[in-house]
Design a protein around this motif. Structure first.
Motif, PDB file in Angstrom:
ATOM      1  N   PRO A   1       0.793  -1.230   0.000  1.00 12.58           N
ATOM      2  CA  PRO A   1       0.000   0.000   0.000  1.00 12.58           C
ATOM      3  C   PRO A   1       0.826   1.281   0.000  1.00 12.58           C
ATOM      4  N   GLY A   2       2.026   1.263   0.585  1.00 11.89           N
ATOM      5  CA  GLY A   2       2.861   2.458   0.610  1.00 11.89           C
ATOM      6  C   GLY A   2       3.402   2.858  -0.747  1.00 11.89           C
ATOM      7  N   GLY A   3       3.350   1.940  -1.735  1.00 11.70           N
ATOM      8  CA  GLY A   3       3.739   2.272  -3.097  1.00 11.70           C
ATOM      9  C   GLY A   3       5.194   2.063  -3.450  1.00 11.70           C
ATOM     10  N   GLU A   4       6.025   1.605  -2.477  1.00 13.68           N
ATOM     11  CA  GLU A   4       7.426   1.328  -2.784  1.00 13.68           C
ATOM     12  C   GLU A   4       7.594  -0.181  -2.967  1.00 13.68           C
ATOM     13  N   PRO A   5       8.023  -0.624  -4.151  1.00 17.16           N
ATOM     14  CA  PRO A   5       8.033  -2.052  -4.486  1.00 17.16           C
ATOM     15  C   PRO A   5       8.955  -2.890  -3.598  1.00 17.16           C
ATOM     16  N   ILE A   6       8.651  -4.176  -3.547  1.00 14.80           N
ATOM     17  CA  ILE A   6       9.480  -5.176  -2.883  1.00 14.80           C
ATOM     18  C   ILE A   6       9.806  -6.260  -3.903  1.00 14.80           C
ATOM     19  N   VAL A   7      11.106  -6.522  -4.104  1.00 12.61           N
ATOM     20  CA  VAL A   7      11.529  -7.609  -4.990  1.00 12.61           C
ATOM     21  C   VAL A   7      11.774  -8.832  -4.126  1.00 12.61           C
ATOM     22  N   GLN A   8      11.050  -9.910  -4.360  1.00  8.62           N
ATOM     23  CA  GLN A   8      11.262 -11.147  -3.625  1.00  8.62           C
ATOM     24  C   GLN A   8      12.607 -11.755  -4.022  1.00  8.62           C
ATOM     25  N   MET A   9      13.391 -12.163  -3.002  1.00  4.73           N
ATOM     26  CA  MET A   9      14.727 -12.705  -3.256  1.00  4.73           C
ATOM     27  C   MET A   9      14.797 -14.185  -2.849  1.00  4.73           C
ATOM     28  N   SER A  10      15.979 -14.701  -2.548  1.00  4.11           N
ATOM     29  CA  SER A  10      16.151 -16.149  -2.369  1.00  4.11           C
ATOM     30  C   SER A  10      15.273 -16.744  -1.272  1.00  4.11           C
ATOM     31  N   ASP A  11      15.112 -16.021  -0.166  1.00  5.33           N
ATOM     32  CA  ASP A  11      14.243 -16.497   0.915  1.00  5.33           C
ATOM     33  C   ASP A  11      12.826 -15.951   0.757  1.00  5.33           C
ATOM     34  N   ALA A  12      12.390 -15.816  -0.483  1.00  8.08           N
ATOM     35  CA  ALA A  12      11.096 -15.208  -0.796  1.00  8.08           C
ATOM     36  C   ALA A  12       9.956 -15.839  -0.014  1.00  8.08           C
ATOM     37  N   ASN A  13       8.995 -14.990   0.347  1.00  2.81           N
ATOM     38  CA  ASN A  13       7.753 -15.517   0.915  1.00  2.81           C
ATOM     39  C   ASN A  13       7.132 -16.513  -0.059  1.00  2.81           C
ATOM     40  N   THR A  14       6.387 -17.449   0.461  1.00  3.47           N
ATOM     41  CA  THR A  14       5.751 -18.436  -0.412  1.00  3.47           C
ATOM     42  C   THR A  14       4.409 -17.954  -0.939  1.00  3.47           C
ATOM     43  N   ALA A  15       3.838 -16.951  -0.299  1.00  6.74           N
ATOM     44  CA  ALA A  15       2.550 -16.408  -0.752  1.00  6.74           C
ATOM     45  C   ALA A  15       2.449 -14.951  -0.323  1.00  6.74           C
ATOM     46  N   GLY A  16       1.617 -14.196  -1.040  1.00 10.11           N
ATOM     47  CA  GLY A  16       1.415 -12.793  -0.700  1.00 10.11           C
ATOM     48  C   GLY A  16       0.213 -12.240  -1.429  1.00 10.11           C
ATOM     49  N   GLY A  17      -0.315 -11.126  -0.921  1.00 13.33           N
ATOM     50  CA  GLY A  17      -1.522 -10.570  -1.514  1.00 13.33           C
ATOM     51  C   GLY A  17      -1.359  -9.204  -2.132  1.00 13.33           C
ATOM     52  N   TYR A  18      -0.129  -8.688  -2.203  1.00 10.88           N
ATOM     53  CA  TYR A  18       0.082  -7.393  -2.835  1.00 10.88           C
ATOM     54  C   TYR A  18       0.050  -7.532  -4.362  1.00 10.88           C
ATOM     55  N   PRO A  19      -0.396  -6.509  -5.071  1.00 11.95           N
ATOM     56  CA  PRO A  19      -0.374  -6.583  -6.538  1.00 11.95           C
ATOM     57  C   PRO A  19       1.049  -6.695  -7.077  1.00 11.95           C
ATOM     58  N   LYS A  20       1.187  -7.447  -8.153  1.00  9.21           N
ATOM     59  CA  LYS A  20       2.493  -7.700  -8.777  1.00  9.21           C
ATOM     60  C   LYS A  20       2.615  -6.819 -10.024  1.00  9.21           C
ATOM     61  N   VAL A  21       3.624  -5.957 -10.033  1.00  6.54           N
ATOM     62  CA  VAL A  21       3.796  -5.079 -11.181  1.00  6.54           C
ATOM     63  C   VAL A  21       4.718  -5.689 -12.228  1.00  6.54           C
ATOM     64  N   ALA A  22       5.693  -6.518 -11.804  1.00  7.32           N
ATOM     65  CA  ALA A  22       6.654  -7.097 -12.753  1.00  7.32           C
ATOM     66  C   ALA A  22       7.361  -8.271 -12.104  1.00  7.32           C
TER      67      ALA A  22
END
Length: 331
Positions: free
Chosen positions: A252-273
């Motif tokens: 919601p804050g608008g600053e993206p998060i790139v999932q890395m090696s220990d990435a979460n297995t699930a999430g509900g934020y919109p995916k831009v790329a």
């Protein structure tokens, strides 16, 4: 055995990860720079998935308790063996009692130490990687600490190494035709539009058009990016869905998060790329504060890069094997 003499937080045992368990909430983990692991293991004669040490906090040092072949790949610093400077991306022989030291690299984030025979760590769910969040795998599920002693597997090729070492051209140089160079200290990272991309104004132009900075709130789970916030054009309610390394979510804050090696297995934020897989190693070597610009790619380009990397890895494997066989024949 090897003994850890000096280390810092978050230095761990990693391999190429444990895929296949995301459906039960287990992250794949694995090296942030898998290409460095594959090349390092090829140099010392291991299977490319052998366990290595990932160093991301420096200085770091260890002592070899028996004769061993080793290579340091990844970050752009120069390792030292008993005070003598070595070159990275090169296999060397260490004698019992010798000390390998890694100092803070000038630009890149992570170094990898591969040892002939691999680190003899128990396999958990098909991998020797450390899961820090889960507290399992690797070295008892925790970062390395001073005084830790780690067993090393048997190395059948230990005699097949020249006294001057065996080096390769590092990926950033060997593959410079397929990996665009930084521009004004900004690292270009290729990505593909993801599921909710069209929900962002101007086809996500605010995402593609600006330079992002890796926030200090970043870790192996995800890189949080600082920049001008981006938001969907309309409020949306999403169910949680599966995510993998490389997925770029927008909270919601608008600053993206790139999932890395220990990435979460699930999430509900919109995916831009989503970052193309072959650019993830470059992202894994980017430090806190580094500047990034995402370049819109295509599936065809991603496949072409993947093929170029595969050819490079195979060439290193074949060349390393040929040199060792030649040295064995001369012995």
């Amino acid at each position: 055995m090897i003994e850890i003499l000096e280390t810092g937080p978050f230095n761990t045992v990693q391999d190429l990860g444990r895929p296949g368990y995301r459906d039960i909430g287990v992250s794949a983990s694995g090296a942030m720079d898998p290409l460095a692991v594959r090349i390092g293991n090829s140099l010392v004669g291991n299977d490319e998935n052998a366990a290595v040490i990932e160093v991301q906090t420096f200085p770091f040092s260890l002592r070899f308790e028996r004769r061993a072949v080793f290579a340091v790949t990844g970050a752009d610093g120069h390792p030292h063996l008993d005070g003598s400077e070595l070159i990275p991306w090169c296999a060397y022989m260490a004698e019992p009692g010798q000390v390998l030291e890694l100092k803070q690299p000038p630009r890149l984030a992570r170094a990898y130490i591969s040892v002939g025979g691999g680190l003899d760590i128990p396999v958990v769910m098909g991998s020797r990687s450390t899961s820090l969040r889960g507290g399992f795998g690797g070295n008892a599920g925790r970062p390395l600490a001073k005084g830790d002693r780690i067993a090393v597997g048997e190395d059948a090729e230990i005699a097949m190494l020249s006294a001057t070492g065996l080096a390769v051209v590092e990926p950033a140089v060997a593959l410079r035709d397929v990996f665009p160079a930084p521009v004004d200290d900004t690292l270009p990272i290729r990505a593909l539009p993801a599921g909710e991309h069209d929900l962002f104004a101007g086809a996500g132009e605010a995402f593609w058009g600006q330079t992002w900075r890796i926030s200090s709130r970043s870790d192996r789970t995800g890189y949080r990016l600082s920049g001008e916030p981006i938001t969907p054009t309309a409020s949306i309610e999403m169910r949680s869905h599966g995510v993998v390394p490389g997925v770029i979510q927008v909270p919601p804050g608008g600053e993206p998060i790139v999932q890395m090696s220990d990435a979460n297995t699930a999430g509900g934020y919109p995916k831009v790329a989503g970052v193309i897989e072959c650019d993830l190693w470059r992202l894994g070597q980017a430090r806190i504060g580094a500047r990034l610009k995402f370049i819109r790619s295509t599936h065809a380009e991603a496949r072409a890069v993947e093929q170029a990397v595969a050819r490079y890895v195979e060439d290193v494997r074949l060349t390393s094997g040929m040199v060792k066989r030649a040295l064995k024949a001369m012995a």
